[in-house]
Design an enzyme around this catalytic site. Structure first.
Site, PDB file in Angstrom:
ATOM      1  N   LYS A 265       0.966  -1.166  -0.021  1.00 45.05           N
ATOM      2  CA  LYS A 265      -0.014  -0.055   0.038  1.00 45.05           C
ATOM      3  C   LYS A 265       0.906   1.340  -0.038  1.00 45.05           C
ATOM      4  CE  LYS A 265      -2.745   3.373   1.689  1.00 45.05           C
ATOM      5  NZ  LYS A 265      -2.588   4.663   2.021  1.00 45.05           N
ATOM      6  N   ASP A 281      -5.252   4.815 -15.545  1.00 41.79           N
ATOM      7  CA  ASP A 281      -6.327   4.047 -14.906  1.00 41.79           C
ATOM      8  C   ASP A 281      -5.617   3.108 -13.691  1.00 41.79           C
ATOM      9  OD1 ASP A 281      -8.115   1.854 -14.099  1.00 41.79           O
ATOM     10  OD2 ASP A 281      -8.646   1.208 -15.939  1.00 41.79           O
TER      11      ASP A 281
HETATM   12  P1  NAD Z   1      -7.855   4.029 -26.724  1.00 46.39           P
HETATM   13  O1  NAD Z   1      -8.474   3.086 -27.583  1.00 46.39           O
HETATM   14  O2  NAD Z   1      -8.348   5.338 -26.304  1.00 46.39           O
HETATM   15  O3  NAD Z   1      -6.230   4.600 -27.271  1.00 46.39           O
HETATM   16  C1  NAD Z   1      -5.397   3.475 -27.999  1.00 46.39           C
HETATM   17  C2  NAD Z   1      -5.260   3.746 -29.383  1.00 46.39           C
HETATM   18  O4  NAD Z   1      -4.608   4.699 -29.872  1.00 46.39           O
HETATM   19  C3  NAD Z   1      -4.562   2.458 -30.114  1.00 46.39           C
HETATM   20  O5  NAD Z   1      -5.428   1.511 -30.275  1.00 46.39           O
HETATM   21  C4  NAD Z   1      -4.211   3.276 -31.304  1.00 46.39           C
HETATM   22  O6  NAD Z   1      -5.304   3.063 -32.467  1.00 46.39           O
HETATM   23  C5  NAD Z   1      -4.065   4.938 -30.912  1.00 46.39           C
HETATM   24  N1  NAD Z   1      -2.782   5.194 -31.004  1.00 46.39           N
HETATM   25  C6  NAD Z   1      -2.369   6.414 -31.508  1.00 46.39           C
HETATM   26  N2  NAD Z   1      -0.914   6.518 -31.454  1.00 46.39           N
HETATM   27  C7  NAD Z   1      -0.644   5.537 -30.561  1.00 46.39           C
HETATM   28  C8  NAD Z   1       0.639   5.297 -29.988  1.00 46.39           C
HETATM   29  N3  NAD Z   1       1.741   5.960 -30.244  1.00 46.39           N
HETATM   30  N4  NAD Z   1       1.088   4.271 -29.279  1.00 46.39           N
HETATM   31  C9  NAD Z   1      -0.285   3.162 -29.234  1.00 46.39           C
HETATM   32  N5  NAD Z   1      -1.557   3.633 -29.816  1.00 46.39           N
HETATM   33  C10 NAD Z   1      -1.628   4.669 -30.363  1.00 46.39           C
HETATM   34  O7  NAD Z   1      -7.099   3.385 -25.118  1.00 46.39           O
HETATM   35  P2  NAD Z   1      -6.362   1.956 -24.762  1.00 46.39           P
HETATM   36  O8  NAD Z   1      -5.065   2.465 -24.260  1.00 46.39           O
HETATM   37  O9  NAD Z   1      -6.610   1.273 -25.917  1.00 46.39           O
HETATM   38  O10 NAD Z   1      -7.424   1.733 -23.397  1.00 46.39           O
HETATM   39  C11 NAD Z   1      -7.175   2.611 -22.167  1.00 46.39           C
HETATM   40  C12 NAD Z   1      -8.469   2.366 -21.566  1.00 46.39           C
HETATM   41  O11 NAD Z   1      -8.974   1.084 -21.408  1.00 46.39           O
HETATM   42  C13 NAD Z   1      -8.481   3.102 -20.235  1.00 46.39           C
HETATM   43  O12 NAD Z   1      -9.484   4.197 -20.138  1.00 46.39           O
HETATM   44  C14 NAD Z   1      -8.891   2.063 -19.276  1.00 46.39           C
HETATM   45  O13 NAD Z   1      -9.545   2.374 -18.270  1.00 46.39           O
HETATM   46  C15 NAD Z   1      -9.895   1.301 -20.222  1.00 46.39           C
HETATM   47  N6  NAD Z   1     -10.042  -0.036 -19.951  1.00 46.39           N
HETATM   48  C16 NAD Z   1      -9.225  -0.724 -19.035  1.00 46.39           C
HETATM   49  C17 NAD Z   1      -9.816  -2.225 -18.640  1.00 46.39           C
HETATM   50  C18 NAD Z   1      -9.160  -2.825 -17.577  1.00 46.39           C
HETATM   51  O14 NAD Z   1      -8.047  -2.514 -17.029  1.00 46.39           O
HETATM   52  N7  NAD Z   1      -9.363  -4.296 -17.262  1.00 46.39           N
HETATM   53  C19 NAD Z   1     -10.792  -2.842 -19.262  1.00 46.39           C
HETATM   54  C20 NAD Z   1     -11.451  -1.965 -20.312  1.00 46.39           C
HETATM   55  C21 NAD Z   1     -11.107  -0.779 -20.719  1.00 46.39           C
END
Ligand code: NAD
Length: 423
Positions: A265, A281
């Site tokens: 923690k 997150d």
């Molecule tokens: P996102 O989909 O908003 O962004 C990711 C996308 O950005 C990529 O898929 C890609 O298309 C684009 N991108 C552009 N430039 C990039 C780069 N340089 N590197 C990588 N990608 C690039 O978000 P995400 O990161 O896929 O998802 C994050 C969210 O998912 C958080 O808000 C989180 O809370 C949520 N989430 C978490 C869980 C969990 O932890 N269990 C479950 C579901 C959703």
């Protein structure tokens, strides 16, 4: 940039921001965002549901950090007292030996596809692995932007697991998510592959979601502390005594999950504060950290050892699923400003900062716990704030705070009396 800013705590918030802005060459736009606090309820409605307003956290800056040879100022959003001070303090102790070194294993997330009621699970595993190239191609068709940035699904694995509901076939996508946390990206890929997996296994596909036990996405940090850095004015313990007690405190956490939970923690105090400041997150990070801590029986995420020169060598290793883009990271202007202050150019770089902060936080907490205890730290910080609030001259702040703590009367009127008495 020099992350040592002595006396920052004595300034008012506006002057503190000016100091930080000057040190980090923070844009005027980012400074304005910090002072205007970000988003209103209407904008917040684009992030969450049934929004009726917003709630704020204090945004502080931990000083003194050197990470991989670079001075860093660390934005931390947290409602708990002494966290920012303890992190800054521990980071100062690490400076004489070069600060924190960090290392990351790469931004790989795991997404799982669950297939149940598979008649011939072993044969199904072979069929899935045989179709690997096609499955990877299909996964990558879902996210051309990620692929363009050098990421994408790179491998597929299959596990057969025993459960209370029988054997299940679990397909794992190993996805390079580059600078994103990757939750949405990998979930989309898993959902797209589900019909193929159902056909290949002849079973029922149900869950299609990432694993937060992100053990292909580890961040590590280490630092070396000279015993003299550990000494405190509040006890007669030598630096060597404190070093040995910190190693004993770590051993206590190795031997006892009740202690390990609180030890971890203390690490998460720092990590969650940076996650909150950057709109990452923290539930995902928390889930990953504690699952990783439990893999071989729940234990501490940090390690403390003595080296042959008598120094304390501190290290940490944990999953770090954080992003510099995607999710909500770009939706909150103050969080964007926090990222600007951190000045990292990738999710890997950010993950290293998180690990260093978690280690510093744990070291700062343990050092207080094995010596004067944490309550007096809380009280003395509070007493110093009250002394400053009463306009105590700089050279009297510590003495007035110490007197108020000793008397157990920490009030502005008492601080004012002491100023008159001591001047
Ligand atoms: P996102 O989909 O908003 O962004 C990711 C996308 O950005 C990529 O898929 C890609 O298309 C684009 N991108 C552009 N430039 C990039 C780069 N340089 N590197 C990588 N990608 C690039 O978000 P995400 O990161 O896929 O998802 C994050 C969210 O998912 C958080 O808000 C989180 O809370 C949520 N989430 C978490 C869980 C969990 O932890 N269990 C479950 C579901 C959703």
């Amino acid at each position: 940039m020099d992350s040592r800013i002595p006396g920052l705590y004595k300034l008012d918030p506006e002057d503190r921001l000016s100091e930080i802005a000057e040190a980090t060459e923070l844009s005027q736009e980012a400074q304005n965002k910090i002072t205007t606090q970000g988003i209103d309820a209407a904008e917040a409605g684009a992030i969450s549901e049934n929004v009726i307003g917003t709630i704020e956290y204090p945004l502080g800056i931990a000083t003194n950090f050197v990470i991989n040879g670079q001075d860093k100022l660390i934005p931390m959003a947290i409602e708990e007292t002494s966290v920012v001070a303890a992190a800054s303090n521990a980071a100062r102790m690490a400076r004489s030996t070069g600060g924190f070194r960090t290392q990351t294993s790469g931004p790989y997330m795991i997404s799982q596809i669950q297939a149940t009621e598979v008649d011939t699970p072993r044969a199904a595993k072979i069929d899935i692995l045989d179709a690997k190239e096609n499955l990877i191609e299909l996964a990558n068709e879902q996210d051309p932007v990620l692929v363009k940035h050098g990421g994408g699904c790179e491998d597929i694995e299959v596990q057969l697991i025993e459960t209370p509901r029988g054997k299940m076939v679990i397909t794992r996508l190993i996805v390079n998510v580059q600078d994103a946390m990757g939750g949405n990206a990998v979930n989309t890929m898993a959902e797209a592959l589900a019909p193929e997996i159902e056909q290949l296994t002849q079973g029922n596909v149900s869950l299609r979601i990432l694993s937060n036990l992100a053990d292909r996405r580890l961040a590590r940090a280490s630092c070396t502390i000279e015993p003299s850095e550990l000494e405190t004015e509040d006890t007669d313990l030598s630096g060597e005594d404190i070093r040995d007690r910190i190693i004993d405190a770590w051993a206590f956490a190795v031997g006892d999950p009740y202690r390990a939970a609180t030890h971890n923690k203390g690490i998460m105090n720092g990590i969650d504060a940076v996650a909150t400041a950057t709109y990452n997150d923290w539930r995902a990070i928390e889930a990953g950290a504690h699952a990783y801590a439990a893999v071989d029986g729940y234990g501490p995420l940090t390690t403390y050892e003595g080296d042959s020169d008598g120094n304390l060598v501190c290290s940490i290793e944990l999953p770090m699923q954080v992003g510099t883009i995607g999710g909500a990271t770009q939706l909150q202007p103050v969080a964007k400003a926090a990222l600007e202050i951190l000045d990292v150019d990738s999710a890997n770089g950010l993950a290293g900062v998180f690990a260093a902060v978690g280690l510093a936080q744990n070291l700062g907490g343990l050092r207080a716990l094995v010596s004067e205890g944490i309550q007096s730290g809380h009280m003395s910080l509070h007493a110093k704030n009250i002394a400053i609030q009463a306009n105590a001259p700089e050279h009297l702040v510590d003495e007035i705070a110490a007197r108020m703590v000793a008397e157990e009367v920490i009030r502005q009127d008492r601080a004012e009396e002491l100023i008159d008495e001591l001047q």
